[in-house]
Design an enzyme around this catalytic site. Structure first.
Site: not given
Ligand code: 5GP
Ligand code: MG
Length: 182
Positions: A107, A163, A169
């Site tokens: 993300d 989740d 999950r």
């Molecule tokens: P980043 O550090 O790249 O912003 O976020 C990645 C982490 O955020 C992922 O490993 C996940 O745990 C969580 N995350 C981001 N978007 C989502 C989503 O749409 N659904 C879920 N369940 N987790 C998300």
């Protein structure tokens, strides 16, 4: 659980097909870039990556190990990336090994950045990143990963390991939730 589902984004069959193609690509790349005596270690980021990892490794016919890593990337109920931190132990002795970090969603990139930085400190032979999904957000530069299963719109998804407040999950498909469930 079923009545909390708003929309199926990816059906289990489509996920299986995509995981197979990512797995086969990784297998081919490993074939080309490592020799038999090289050590390969997959580093899944808990807990979201476990279902993906379980399916993915069955396409890798190599001798490999798994070293799990736990990151607290958001506070249960939202996706907003707060400050993230490692939780628990970091896989050790990665020097000279081929490391592939596996996560559920890319993300903001904070998680993969932190994990990659920490792993690089150990001087692995190579470091690659693999995510099941990458979020496409308007007005934000595209983030890179070596292997990406799906590019998805900026929506909150659950299932296939992902989740909401630690639930959902076990859903076989990747879905969005009805507002009432959030
Ligand atoms: P980043 O550090 O790249 O912003 O976020 C990645 C982490 O955020 C992922 O490993 C996940 O745990 C969580 N995350 C981001 N978007 C989502 C989503 O749409 N659904 C879920 N369940 N987790 C998300
Ligand atoms: Mg995560």
């Amino acid at each position: 659980m079923q009545h909390d589902i708003e929309r199926v984004l990816y059906h289990r069959d489509e996920i299986a097909e995509r995981v197979r193609s990512v797995g086969e690509r990784i297998a081919k790349d490993l074939e080309a870039s490592s020799s038999l005596s090289d050590e390969i270690i997959l580093v899944p980021i808990l807990t979201g990556a476990i279902v993906f990892l379980a399916d993915l490794i069955r396409y890798l016919p190599h001798k490999l190990r798994i070293g799990v890593l736990s990151v607290r990337s958001y506070d249960g109920r939202t996706t907003e990336s707060k400050d993230i931190a490692l939780r628990g132990d970091i896989p050790q002795n990665l020097q000279g090994k081929h490391v592939i970090v596996v996560d559920d969603i890319l993300d903001t990139g904070k998680t993969l950045n932190l994990v990659s930085t920490i792993i690089r400190e150990q001087n692995p032979a190579s470091l690659r990143t693999c995510v099941l999904m990458r979020k496409i957000v308007e007005d934000r530069p595209l983030l890179a990963a070596d292997y990406i299963g799906f590019d998805i719109p900026n929506e909150f998804v659950v299932g296939y390991g992902l989740d909401y407040d630690d639930y959902y999950r076990n859903l076989p498909d990747i879905v969005t939730l009805r507002p009432e469930a959030l």
